[in-house]
Design an enzyme around this catalytic site. Structure first.
Site, mmCIF file in Angstrom:
data_model
loop_
_atom_site.group_PDB
_atom_site.id
_atom_site.type_symbol
_atom_site.label_atom_id
_atom_site.label_comp_id
_atom_site.label_asym_id
_atom_site.label_seq_id
_atom_site.Cartn_x
_atom_site.Cartn_y
_atom_site.Cartn_z
ATOM 1 N N ASN A 167 0.836 -1.196 0.000
ATOM 2 C CA ASN A 167 0.000 0.000 0.000
ATOM 3 C C ASN A 167 0.868 1.242 0.000
ATOM 4 O O ASN A 167 1.829 1.320 0.743
ATOM 5 C CB ASN A 167 -0.875 -0.046 1.260
ATOM 6 C CG ASN A 167 -1.797 1.152 1.377
ATOM 7 O OD1 ASN A 167 -2.138 1.785 0.393
ATOM 8 N ND2 ASN A 167 -2.201 1.467 2.602
ATOM 9 N N CYS A 168 0.552 2.236 -0.844
ATOM 10 C CA CYS A 168 1.311 3.478 -0.704
ATOM 11 C C CYS A 168 0.456 4.733 -0.770
ATOM 12 O O CYS A 168 0.962 5.802 -1.047
ATOM 13 C CB CYS A 168 2.477 3.562 -1.676
ATOM 14 S SG CYS A 168 2.231 2.820 -3.243
ATOM 15 N N VAL A 169 -0.798 4.634 -0.520
ATOM 16 C CA VAL A 169 -1.687 5.787 -0.522
ATOM 17 C C VAL A 169 -2.566 5.716 0.731
ATOM 18 O O VAL A 169 -3.110 4.662 0.983
ATOM 19 C CB VAL A 169 -2.612 5.781 -1.761
ATOM 20 C CG1 VAL A 169 -3.261 7.130 -1.955
ATOM 21 C CG2 VAL A 169 -1.853 5.374 -3.007
#
Lengths: 426, 136
Positions: free
Chosen positions: A241-243
């Site tokens: 996940n990066c948001v």
């Protein structure tokens, strides 16, 4: 399940001819590591850099942060199902390079965000400004799509952390922490009068840049289930996940889950920390109903008296959070929820996309809409050109002097919903 | 039934019942609310993804094809989503900036990196939606 964590304290990181740990300094052989990482054909180039606390350095856009660890004894290896085989982890001894981290950067999509400032105002809002970071900057091959690119960078981070962790295998730790939870029957016999407490850990699971993996399984494909808390300390849960940068749980957060650590501190004295229930945050509404039905069903089956629930992300996970809270409370089990807020720049608006009267015990990780000005930094590691489009696509928040006006949303880990950070307010 | 303003979703799900909305996310949300009032039930959450509805111009939502009596949960869901969008557009610094950007976007000929960013937003909406619809 019983796990010992052996801490090897790292206070400096440098490049050198040989990768090793000497006293409290981590030395990295750049060429050897780059060569190992370039074995992935999806990558065109890899470069390494170092960012230390107090330096005038900005890292952006941050994809993930991982703590180097190595399994010394006990079954399995760190990051099971992803880098290691699927064997169950969480017992024996694991050594940890405490004070070090691997930071991956990667412009998988044009609008990607995530800033770590190693000094100045921004450094106060990210825990990673306090660590000795090895930063890995990768360029993908021209023809790979965003899915392959994301996976490649995810693997680079885990491989680098494993490579560094391996250096700690033969070292005697300076300090050892022991974490142990008995099985259900033993726990009831041993702690008959202590309240039974569980932790419902909600994991992001919606698609590209929004995924979490447990023993290599995509969490959006999983039913809600149970995991021993020490399994998380061996990398059973890793982040894809990066948001948003502020409230995504990095792999570092999963390895160092503060709710788990704090529950262990009180385990056996104030409460009986029974287990962790992991659940997902799918976009399909029937999945939300099913997953929250299961987390409340398992909490009741385990005879819990109270649970802490932490969520991950913005918007539709608020619905999962409230569903989990309502349904668990309806079983007569007390809940406390941890979330961050999007309460507007003045902090005065409704913070979540959903609400319920039973969500009356809330801990906040902070307001992601809070505006902050980050001063210019002497050095930028990563992709310099994204700085002007940070926290979104076409934004022009970069000023001529190199300072940036952003919301806390853009800073990696700033409003973490496990409650990782130390800032508080009265 | 799919309600979307994303060409990528429209082109991929050719065989499905689909309402294509010309406009931004607000227009998609309002179209969905209209459908709810006509008796459709929402099947995927309008606030999909952690990219804010102010930061991306694309949104796809799945509703039932058949209609029934008014589903109050669906109505509450879409109204809350509209409230959140309005809130971010007016009360967050990024939201305020983006509102101006998306208002102008139709008048501009996008080139290079900006076109790529729009394509990325389409892809993110597409992946979040197709993962959700796979569960249907």
């Amino acid at each position: 399940m019983k796990l010992e964590l052996g801490y090897i304290y790292i206070n400096d990181i440098q490049f050198g001819p040989e990768s090793k740990i000497e006293k409290d300094t981590l030395y990295v052989n750049k060429d050897e590591l780059i060569s190992m990482l370039l074995a992935d054909e999806h990558l065109k180039s890899v470069s390494l850099d170092i960012a230390k606390p107090g330096e005038s350095v900005r890292i952006t856009p941050v994809k993930d942060v991982i703590e180097p660890r190595v399994k010394v004894t006990g079954s399995g290896n760190v990051f099971p199902g992803t880098l290691a085989k699927v064997e169950v982890v969480g017992s024996g001894r694991t050594n940890v390079l405490k004070g070090a981290a691997v930071v991956t950067t990667g412009k998988i999509v044009g609008f990607q965000e995530g800033i770590i400032d190693m000094s100045g105002k921004g450094a106060e809002y990210t825990p990673f400004s306090k660590l000795n970071n090895l930063v890995v900057v990768c360029e993908p091959q021209d023809d790979i799509g965003p899915y392959a690119h994301e996976k490649a960078i995810r693997m680079v981070g885990l491989k680098t952390a494993t490579y560094l962790g391996e250096l700690a295998r033969g070292i005697t730790p300076e300090e050892i922490d022991v974490f142990e939870t008995p099985n259900i029957k033993e726990g009831i016999e041993k702690y008959p009068d202590l309240p039974r407490v569980g932790y419902v850990l909600m994991l992001q699971s919606q698609g590209l840049l929004h995924d979490t993996y447990v023993y290599g399984v995509d969490m959006k494909q999983s039913l809600t289930t149970i995991i021993n808390p020490t399994e998380t300390m061996d990398g059973a849960i890793i982040s894809g996940n990066c948001v948003s940068a502020c409230d995504k749980n990095t792999t570092y957060h999963h390895l160092n889950n503060p709710v788990i650590y704090e529950l262990f501190k009180k385990h056996g004295t104030e409460l009986n920390f029974v287990c962790v229930i992991i659940t997902n945050e799918n976009v399909y509404l029937a999945d939300k109903e099913r997953s929250s039905d299961w987390s409340s069903k398992l909490a009741a089956l385990l005879g819990l008296d109270g649970v802490i629930i932490s969520q991950e992300g913005f918007g539709n996970p608020d619905t999962d959070l409230i569903m989990n809270c309502k349904k668990i409370e309806a079983k007569g089990i007390k809940t406390v929820i941890i979330t961050d807020e999007y309460a507007g720049r003045d902090g005065a608006s409704q913070s979540l996309a959903d609400a319920d009267a039973s969500a009356n015990a809330v801990v906040t990780g902070g307001n992601a809409n809070q505006v902050i000005v980050l001063g210019p930094m002497d050095k930028i590691i990563g992709h310099v050109e994204v700085v002007n489009t940070v926290a979104g696509g076409f934004d022009g928040s970069l000023r001529p002097d190199g300072s940036i006006e952003v919301e806390l949303q853009a800073i990696t880990g700033a409003t973490n919903e496990m409650g990782f950070n130390k800032l508080s307010a009265r | 039934m799919i309600v979307t303003n994303n060409i990528k979703v429209k082109d991929f799900f050719k065989e499905e019942a689909l309402m294509f909305v010309e406009g931004g996310i607000k227009d998609v949300f309002v179209a969905v609310r209209d459908c709810v009032h006509k008796g459709h039930t929402i099947l995927t959450h309008p606030l999909s993804g952690s990219v804010k509805p102010t930061e991306t111009p694309f949104k796809s939502i799945l509703l039932t094809e058949t209609t029934g009596s008014l589903n109050l949960e669906s109505l509450n869901l879409i109204e809350q989503a509209i409230l959140m969008l309005d809130h971010l557009e007016n009360n967050s610094v990024t939201g305020i900036r983006y509102k101006k950007i998306w208002e102008n976007i139709g008048k501009q000929q996008l080139t290079g990196p900006e076109r790529k960013i729009l394509e990325d937003f389409r892809e993110i909406d597409f992946t979040l939606f197709s993962n959700a619809i796979a569960a249907d």
